[in-house]
Design an enzyme around this catalytic site. Sequence first.
Site, PDB file in Angstrom:
ATOM      1  N   PRO A 138       1.054  -1.164   0.035  1.00  0.00           N
ATOM      2  CA  PRO A 138       0.064  -0.159   0.098  1.00  0.00           C
ATOM      3  C   PRO A 138       0.791   1.298  -0.168  1.00  0.00           C
ATOM      4  O   PRO A 138       1.553   1.750   1.027  1.00  0.00           O
ATOM      5  CB  PRO A 138      -0.814  -0.225   1.417  1.00  0.00           C
TER       6      PRO A 138
ATOM      7  N   VAL B   2       5.578   1.373   7.415  1.00  0.00           N
ATOM      8  CA  VAL B   2       6.161   2.865   7.839  1.00  0.00           C
ATOM      9  C   VAL B   2       4.680   3.432   7.925  1.00  0.00           C
ATOM     10  O   VAL B   2       3.941   3.586   7.209  1.00  0.00           O
ATOM     11  CB  VAL B   2       6.942   3.513   6.753  1.00  0.00           C
TER      12      VAL B   2
ATOM     13  N   ASP C 224       5.943   1.921   1.989  1.00  0.00           N
ATOM     14  CA  ASP C 224       4.882   1.156   2.419  1.00  0.00           C
ATOM     15  C   ASP C 224       4.189   1.247   3.525  1.00  0.00           C
ATOM     16  O   ASP C 224       4.881   1.088   4.762  1.00  0.00           O
ATOM     17  CB  ASP C 224       5.899  -0.406   2.484  1.00  0.00           C
ATOM     18  N   HIS C 225       2.948   1.479   3.643  1.00  0.00           N
ATOM     19  CA  HIS C 225       2.244   1.860   4.946  1.00  0.00           C
ATOM     20  C   HIS C 225       2.034   0.515   5.837  1.00  0.00           C
ATOM     21  O   HIS C 225       1.643   0.726   6.830  1.00  0.00           O
ATOM     22  CB  HIS C 225       0.883   2.261   4.413  1.00  0.00           C
ATOM     23  N   ARG C 226       2.268  -0.609   5.193  1.00  0.00           N
ATOM     24  CA  ARG C 226       2.305  -1.411   6.276  1.00  0.00           C
ATOM     25  C   ARG C 226       3.569  -1.524   7.255  1.00  0.00           C
ATOM     26  O   ARG C 226       3.319  -2.091   8.356  1.00  0.00           O
ATOM     27  CB  ARG C 226       2.503  -2.917   5.641  1.00  0.00           C
TER      28      ARG C 226
END
Length: 464
Positions: free
Chosen positions: A258, A438, A434-436
């Site tokens: 994401p 960070v 990567d929002h998973r």
Amino acid sequence: MIKEFRLPDLGEGLTESEILSWKVGVGDTVSLNQVIAEVETAKAVVELPSPFAGVIKELHEQPGSVVEVGKPIVSFEVADDAGQAPSGGTGEAASGAASGAPKREPNLVGYGAVPESTGRPARRPRNIPVPESVARPVDTSPVDTKPAQTEPAQTSPAETTADRPRSTPPVRKLAKDLGVDLAEVAGTGPQGLITREDVQHFVDGKSRGISAGAGAGHEAATSAAWQAHPDGRESRTPIKGVRKLTAAAMVQSAFTAPHVTEFLTIDVTPAMELLARLRDSRAFAGYKLTPLTLAAKAVLIALRRNPSLNSHWDEETQEIVTFNYVNLGIAAATPRGLMVPNIKDADSLSLARLAEALTALAETARAGKTPPSDLSGGTISITNIGVFGIDAGTPILNPGEAAILALGAVRTVPWEHRGEVALRQVMTMSLSFDHRLVDGEQGSRFLADVGAILADPGMVLTMV
């Protein structure tokens, strides 16, 4: 005796390579480790050394052919007591001088193909899952209208050449798209090889009704295909090599991680002034210093305070892997397509050594000589879109990495400075992450740290 050299696994688990050129011909005498061919993988152009000393007996593949790992590409005539085993892993054994027991000679370092008998699965580059459509071996059989049962179960390369039209996979694909039976096409390439031009000329002749050929149904299909692609109005480039791997990797990255992108516009005048002073100093004489050099150093410093940007999402083990080192990837536009070679342990380098490494990386990439090992194992990347005059963008993550920073062009614009409007050098940075891995706060703090260093290099004293 005759020895076959099979296309080796070039160390990155790739399933195929394209023969770019042969450096030898049939009848040539070669020495051990003499370069005999240049091949292109999805990652790099590689020179293949000879695993034998002997005479070239047969070249099984022509330039332009895409060959699966493990397939024979050249045969040698060697002395019976040569005592050497092909690095492609044919499974032949040499007799031991003392005991007489069979043994397999060591492979050439970096070029050993995994023998089929070992049962080892093909390796893949770390952090770059390859979709099935890419990993599937290329169909090297030509277009053929003969029933399947008339084909022999196994044929030698010589028999294949005699019984089937010789061409490359891209040409066979073109022929299939245009509805052309290659058995009807006369090849004008080396040793009768059918080229793209041969197929196009054949179709051109069919459309004008000047070639004798198949029946009316085939004629109609060919004519329709040609009308859809009139001469000179379109050109087609086979999707292979770097372009093929890049496309697969970007699709995998875009639809797996994401992405979030943040932007920061900063006054980098102090950094540009520092750059000018460094270029004039004796300590940096002979080094190529650019805004990328300072930005790369700023990234390495900011990562110490924001380690989540230097991490990897391990889907298989369901773990977050945080790296205690930085392999800094630098996106490079090359004649072969986009590459992201990385500088190993970049965090351990001084500014001068970092500048040296960046220069060497760019020169090697432009020359098409980047080794496969430099294209894997990256932990974070930078893309310098400013060299193309672009201000900002939304870069896609290099697969397996948590972040990528895009550097925009440095422009002289009116800017607020100490309560007044002045002409300043300004740059926009774009950070995708990567929002998973960070959170927004972590990404924002990292981007702010990089910006603070470039806006005021003296801020480094407060960060280290």
